[in-house]
Design an enzyme around this catalytic site. Structure first.
Site, PDB file in Angstrom:
ATOM      1  N   LYS A  22       0.850  -1.211   0.000  1.00 46.15           N
ATOM      2  CA  LYS A  22       0.000   0.000   0.000  1.00 46.15           C
ATOM      3  C   LYS A  22       0.876   1.249   0.000  1.00 46.15           C
ATOM      4  CE  LYS A  22      -1.773   1.625   4.039  1.00 46.15           C
ATOM      5  NZ  LYS A  22      -1.579   3.041   4.363  1.00 46.15           N
ATOM      6  N   CYS A 117      -5.248   7.424   9.048  1.00 47.04           N
ATOM      7  CA  CYS A 117      -5.570   6.880  10.372  1.00 47.04           C
ATOM      8  C   CYS A 117      -5.275   7.934  11.439  1.00 47.04           C
ATOM      9  CB  CYS A 117      -4.732   5.638  10.640  1.00 47.04           C
ATOM     10  SG  CYS A 117      -5.251   4.257   9.614  1.00 47.04           S
ATOM     11  N   ARG A 122      -0.466  14.321  13.561  1.00 45.49           N
ATOM     12  CA  ARG A 122       0.361  13.856  12.438  1.00 45.49           C
ATOM     13  C   ARG A 122       0.885  15.096  11.727  1.00 45.49           C
ATOM     14  NH1 ARG A 122      -2.051   8.505   9.566  1.00 45.49           N
ATOM     15  NH2 ARG A 122       0.140   8.344   8.890  1.00 45.49           N
ATOM     16  N   ILE A 124       3.159  17.973   9.674  1.00 41.27           N
ATOM     17  CA  ILE A 124       3.836  17.967   8.355  1.00 41.27           C
ATOM     18  C   ILE A 124       4.922  19.042   8.314  1.00 41.27           C
ATOM     19  CG2 ILE A 124       1.839  17.014   7.096  1.00 41.27           C
ATOM     20  CD1 ILE A 124       1.267  19.858   6.087  1.00 41.27           C
ATOM     21  N   ASP A 306       3.524  -0.300  12.432  1.00 37.70           N
ATOM     22  CA  ASP A 306       2.301  -0.811  11.807  1.00 37.70           C
ATOM     23  C   ASP A 306       2.047  -2.276  12.144  1.00 37.70           C
ATOM     24  OD1 ASP A 306       2.787   1.154   8.784  1.00 37.70           O
ATOM     25  OD2 ASP A 306       2.002   1.670  10.757  1.00 37.70           O
ATOM     26  N   ARG A 398      -8.926  -0.158   3.595  1.00 37.99           N
ATOM     27  CA  ARG A 398      -8.004   0.868   3.081  1.00 37.99           C
ATOM     28  C   ARG A 398      -6.652   0.227   2.728  1.00 37.99           C
ATOM     29  NH1 ARG A 398      -6.378   5.238   6.758  1.00 37.99           N
ATOM     30  NH2 ARG A 398      -4.980   5.516   4.980  1.00 37.99           N
TER      31      ARG A 398
END
Ligand code: EPZ
Length: 429
Positions: A22, A117, A122, A124, A306, A398
């Site tokens: 993915k 998720c 998160r 940037i 993950d 997903r």
């Protein structure tokens, strides 16, 4: 509403085919914007993040044709604009790769801030730091990241403040056509960073050092199309490895790169599984009871974040007390509440989870709170005797290509059901 229903207690046995990765697929799809030609991308996983990425490219004028079961032809020669609709962008994380590729090709971009998720914050900031170092003016306005460069993208030396997959990939994308040599220090070493660099080099780029913490991108004047196959998904493979170890069965997991799985293999062997490595496959089985272990998630080649929820399921079954230290995401332990509903004894204190193992799970109705949490709920359902029902399975879809049919092929009593909304409403009255 769709649900996954599992009648657990079966030892899985048989052969599983791993799909394309993915996190490599989404990067390569957006990279075609910088290529400005026709590319054929093969071994794409059939997952919603890939469908969404292709939808975003179509929305800016790319012509996309299915040319095989897992292959698409992407023609990016006539792109209309570089603004990606916020409605699509916020459905996934990787949408921000459009920013780097558009800056390279057009010197400007406007992309809805990414979703993905929810692990807490998160940020940037490292993406912005890199774009500014490369000569862009960046602003965040109305939920969009906008960047523009008057005098074109130029090379730069960029030292990331933390190891970040996304910013490493976005910087490679933004600098691939820049004048001069861009150097990324403290770069992410993940296999999907290497896969992106390999794809761009197939298109005529000049990128060296991918897979190490120093990546050099010597800008070229243009790129040309190519045919490229995405690498296998190491996290999907790790999830099936955990399924074999959890159920005490034996799985032949085909189409993998053993090197990518080394940290996962080491940990499940430490916990009592047996692993046989072949050239492009791995055989995982377990006869002895699982034993406790400790894990600390780290950037590649460390134990991947993950796989945190999946290894937690094995720890819940193992004799003794195990610990997981999560160093990447603040909100990674959101899956714990759902596992507790199935009887897990887990205490979370900041970045550390302490798991008291030895009990089997009890069946329950649970939710997938994010992609890998959903995978963990499937593993727990496969192990416990009785019926487990999992809601919010769109998260799972997903990132996992046909996981229900792949598990059924190796003996799992699992199915996806659709409950019409009017029945749900009538029940909720
Ligand atoms: C990628 O996310 C993956 N997603 C994630 O996988 C994975 O968990 C993560 O890498 C870590 O391996 C995709 O590739 C689409 P990061 P990404 O930038 O790129 C901090 C899955 O399940 N950071 O490597 O968003 C950040 O807060 C998904 O497949 C900054 O501080 O992750 C985190 O602590 C979930 N500033 C750490 O770096 C930034 O500008 C790693 O983040 C960027 C990141």
């Amino acid at each position: 509403m769709e649900k996954i229903v599992i009648d657990g207690g079966v030892k899985l046995s048989g052969k599983v085919e791993i799909s394309g990765m993915k996190n490599a697929a989404v990067a390569v799809i957006f990279a075609t914007v910088a290529v400005n030609d026709v590319c054929v991308i093969e071994n794409l996983p059939q997952i919603s993040d890939v469908k969404l990425s292709l939808e975003m490219l179509r929305s800016i004028g790319a012509r996309i044709k299915i040319v095989g079961k897992n292959a698409v032809e992407i023609d990016t020669r006539d792109l209309k604009n570089v603004a990606a609709p916020i409605a699509i962008a916020r459905k996934m994380r990787a949408s921000y790769y459009l920013a780097g590729a558009s800056l390279a090709r057009f010197g400007r971009t406007k992309v809805g801030l990414p979703g993905g998720c929810d692990f807490g914050s998160r940020p940037i900031d490292q993406h912005i730091k890199a774009f500014e170092a490369l000569g862009a003016e960046v602003s965040i306005d109305g939920g969009y990241l906008e960047a523009e460069t008057e005098r074109g993208i130029h090379s730069a030396n960029i030292f990331f403040d933390c190891v970040t997959v996304g910013a490493t990939i976005n910087t490679i994308l933004a600098s691939v056509l820049a004048d001069g040599m861009t150097v990324i220090d403290n770069a992410a070493r993940e296999p999907h960073v290497v896969d992106l660099a390999n794809f761009l080099n197939y298109c005529g780029a000049n990128i060296t050092g991918a897979g190490t913490d120093v990546i050099k991108i010597k800008g070229v004047s243009r790129l040309h199309g190519c045919t490229y196959a995405i690498i296998p998904d190491m996290i999907e493979a790790g999830t099936f490895m955990a399924a074999a170890a959890a159920t005490g069965g034996r799985l032949y997991i085909n189409n993998i790169i053993p090197k990518h799985l080394e940290a996962i293999t080491a940990k499940i062997c430490e916990m009592g599984a047996e692993v046989e490595e072949l050239d492009e496959a791995i055989i995982v089985s377990r006869k002895e009871p699982l034993c406790r272990a400790n894990v600390k998630t780290l950037p590649y080649p460390g134990f991947p974040t993950d796989m945190n929820p999946q290894i937690a399921v094995l720890m819940c079954m193992a004799n003794g007390v195990s610990q997981i230290t999560e160093t990447i995401w603040d909100g990674r332990f959101r899956y714990v509440d759902e596992l507790r509903r199935m009887g897990a004894k887990i205490k979370v204190d900041g970045k550390q989870a302490t798991i008291e193992g030895g009990e089997n799970f009890s069946p329950a109705n649970v939710r997938a709170v994010d992609l890998r949490a959903g995978a963990a709920m499937i593993l727990a359902g496969l192990v416990c005797n009785g019926r487990t029902e999992i809601e919010d399975i769109h998260y799972i879809e997903r990132g996992y290509d046909n996981i229900v049919s792949k598990l059924r092929l190796v003996g799992a009593r699992i199915r996806k059901i659709n409950i019409p909304d009017d029945i749900i409403e009538s029940k909720s009255v």
